[in-house]
Structure formats: C-alpha cells, structure tokens
Design a protein around this motif. Structure first.
Motif, mmCIF file in Angstrom:
data_model
loop_
_atom_site.group_PDB
_atom_site.id
_atom_site.type_symbol
_atom_site.label_atom_id
_atom_site.label_comp_id
_atom_site.label_asym_id
_atom_site.label_seq_id
_atom_site.Cartn_x
_atom_site.Cartn_y
_atom_site.Cartn_z
ATOM 1 N N THR A 161 -0.431 3.947 -2.479
ATOM 2 C CA THR A 161 -1.886 4.026 -2.533
ATOM 3 C C THR A 161 -2.361 5.366 -1.990
ATOM 4 O O THR A 161 -1.846 5.859 -0.991
ATOM 5 C CB THR A 161 -2.498 2.881 -1.701
ATOM 6 O OG1 THR A 161 -2.038 1.648 -2.228
ATOM 7 C CG2 THR A 161 -4.005 2.918 -1.722
ATOM 8 N N TYR A 162 -3.352 5.928 -2.660
ATOM 9 C CA TYR A 162 -3.978 7.166 -2.197
ATOM 10 C C TYR A 162 -5.379 6.850 -1.691
ATOM 11 O O TYR A 162 -6.094 6.049 -2.288
ATOM 12 C CB TYR A 162 -4.054 8.195 -3.324
ATOM 13 C CG TYR A 162 -2.733 8.875 -3.593
ATOM 14 C CD1 TYR A 162 -2.465 10.138 -3.072
ATOM 15 C CD2 TYR A 162 -1.747 8.264 -4.349
ATOM 16 C CE1 TYR A 162 -1.254 10.769 -3.301
ATOM 17 C CE2 TYR A 162 -0.534 8.892 -4.589
ATOM 18 C CZ TYR A 162 -0.295 10.141 -4.061
ATOM 19 O OH TYR A 162 0.904 10.753 -4.287
ATOM 20 N N ILE A 163 -5.777 7.491 -0.602
ATOM 21 C CA ILE A 163 -7.064 7.253 0.033
ATOM 22 C C ILE A 163 -7.904 8.530 -0.052
ATOM 23 O O ILE A 163 -7.421 9.624 0.276
ATOM 24 C CB ILE A 163 -6.892 6.859 1.522
ATOM 25 C CG1 ILE A 163 -5.853 5.748 1.696
ATOM 26 C CG2 ILE A 163 -8.228 6.508 2.157
ATOM 27 C CD1 ILE A 163 -6.208 4.432 1.075
ATOM 28 N N GLN A 218 -3.597 4.251 9.398
ATOM 29 C CA GLN A 218 -3.126 3.176 8.512
ATOM 30 C C GLN A 218 -3.582 1.816 9.041
ATOM 31 O O GLN A 218 -4.055 0.970 8.287
ATOM 32 C CB GLN A 218 -1.606 3.196 8.405
ATOM 33 C CG GLN A 218 -1.063 4.374 7.638
ATOM 34 C CD GLN A 218 0.448 4.344 7.535
ATOM 35 O OE1 GLN A 218 1.083 3.316 7.739
ATOM 36 N NE2 GLN A 218 1.038 5.489 7.214
ATOM 37 N N GLU A 269 -7.056 13.220 -2.428
ATOM 38 C CA GLU A 269 -6.710 11.893 -1.956
ATOM 39 C C GLU A 269 -5.370 12.030 -1.253
ATOM 40 O O GLU A 269 -4.495 12.775 -1.702
ATOM 41 C CB GLU A 269 -6.574 10.914 -3.125
ATOM 42 C CG GLU A 269 -7.862 10.643 -3.843
ATOM 43 C CD GLU A 269 -7.699 9.735 -5.041
ATOM 44 O OE1 GLU A 269 -8.700 9.124 -5.431
ATOM 45 O OE2 GLU A 269 -6.587 9.630 -5.594
ATOM 46 N N LEU A 311 -7.291 1.259 8.458
ATOM 47 C CA LEU A 311 -7.529 0.957 7.043
ATOM 48 C C LEU A 311 -7.144 -0.491 6.732
ATOM 49 O O LEU A 311 -7.872 -1.183 6.020
ATOM 50 C CB LEU A 311 -6.741 1.913 6.144
ATOM 51 C CG LEU A 311 -7.299 3.319 6.012
ATOM 52 C CD1 LEU A 311 -6.260 4.250 5.399
ATOM 53 C CD2 LEU A 311 -8.569 3.321 5.174
ATOM 54 N N GLU A 312 -6.023 -0.935 7.270
ATOM 55 C CA GLU A 312 -5.587 -2.317 7.058
ATOM 56 C C GLU A 312 -6.578 -3.297 7.676
ATOM 57 O O GLU A 312 -6.923 -4.300 7.051
ATOM 58 C CB GLU A 312 -4.204 -2.536 7.666
ATOM 59 C CG GLU A 312 -3.094 -1.874 6.889
ATOM 60 C CD GLU A 312 -1.748 -1.954 7.589
ATOM 61 O OE1 GLU A 312 -1.586 -2.777 8.525
ATOM 62 O OE2 GLU A 312 -0.858 -1.187 7.206
ATOM 63 N N MET A 335 0.823 -1.214 0.000
ATOM 64 C CA MET A 335 0.000 0.000 0.000
ATOM 65 C C MET A 335 0.858 1.266 0.000
ATOM 66 O O MET A 335 0.355 2.333 0.276
ATOM 67 C CB MET A 335 -0.885 0.021 1.250
ATOM 68 C CG MET A 335 -2.143 -0.757 1.165
ATOM 69 S SD MET A 335 -3.203 -0.352 2.564
ATOM 70 C CE MET A 335 -4.771 -0.507 1.784
ATOM 71 N N TYR A 395 -1.294 7.101 1.367
ATOM 72 C CA TYR A 395 -1.442 6.188 2.506
ATOM 73 C C TYR A 395 -0.279 6.311 3.488
ATOM 74 O O TYR A 395 -0.480 6.414 4.695
ATOM 75 C CB TYR A 395 -1.558 4.752 1.987
ATOM 76 C CG TYR A 395 -1.573 3.706 3.053
ATOM 77 C CD1 TYR A 395 -2.744 3.374 3.717
ATOM 78 C CD2 TYR A 395 -0.406 3.042 3.420
ATOM 79 C CE1 TYR A 395 -2.767 2.416 4.709
ATOM 80 C CE2 TYR A 395 -0.417 2.077 4.404
ATOM 81 C CZ TYR A 395 -1.594 1.776 5.051
ATOM 82 O OH TYR A 395 -1.595 0.829 6.030
ATOM 83 N N SER A 396 0.945 6.317 2.981
ATOM 84 C CA SER A 396 2.127 6.329 3.857
ATOM 85 C C SER A 396 2.292 7.636 4.632
ATOM 86 O O SER A 396 3.048 7.682 5.592
ATOM 87 C CB SER A 396 3.390 6.024 3.058
ATOM 88 O OG SER A 396 3.593 7.004 2.051
#
Length: 83
Positions: free
Chosen positions: A4-6, A57, A46, A60-61, A1, A49-50
């Motif tokens: 990845t953008y949220i 985080q 967005e 979300l996981e 991830m 993620y990091s």
C-alpha cells in the motif's frame, strides 16, 4: 498493507507537519520508498507503507480500525427519505 502507498499529505497530517516539504526532502534523500503520482497542477508522491517509521504505521493502523469500527445502534441517526 505491505504494498500500500500512502499520500504524503496524509503522512504530513499524522506527523503534525504544516507542509509536505520535509517529507519530499526525505524522499529525495532516500529515506522512504516512494512513487510519483500525477495530481492537479503537477506531481506529488505516495510513500510505500512498509518504508514508513513503525510509529507512523501504527497510527495509520489505529485510524483504519477506528474508521471501520461498527457504530452502536443507539448512536445511529435515522434518515427518512421522501420521494
């Protein structure tokens, strides 16, 4: 991830916020690495993620694991399709 953008709406839900305003302000202050995205009626953001807080985080996981978990056979509903 890692790349990845949220969506900020999703992050607001996880944080228990009623709107995305405080997240947008945090983006403007440089708290998160974000990208602008086109949405109906304008733009949104967005967040990478990091760059999110570790506890966000983790949530979300946890949600990802729950959403991809296998459903036990006895809990499945059988559907009959008529053609």
């Amino acid at each position: 991830m890692n790349e990845t953008y949220i969506d900020i709406k999703r992050i607001a839900e996880i944080k228990g916020l009623k709107s995305t305003r405080s997240i947008r302000i945090a983006i403007q202050k440089g708290k998160y690495i974000a990208r602008e995205v086109k949405v109906n009626g304008g733009t949104s953001y967005e967040i990478l993620y990091s760059s999110l807080e570790p506890e966000i985080q983790e949530r979300l996981e946890d949600e990802e694991i729950k959403s991809t978990a296998l459903i036990p056979v006895e809990n499945k509903i059988n559907f009959i399709f008529h053609f």
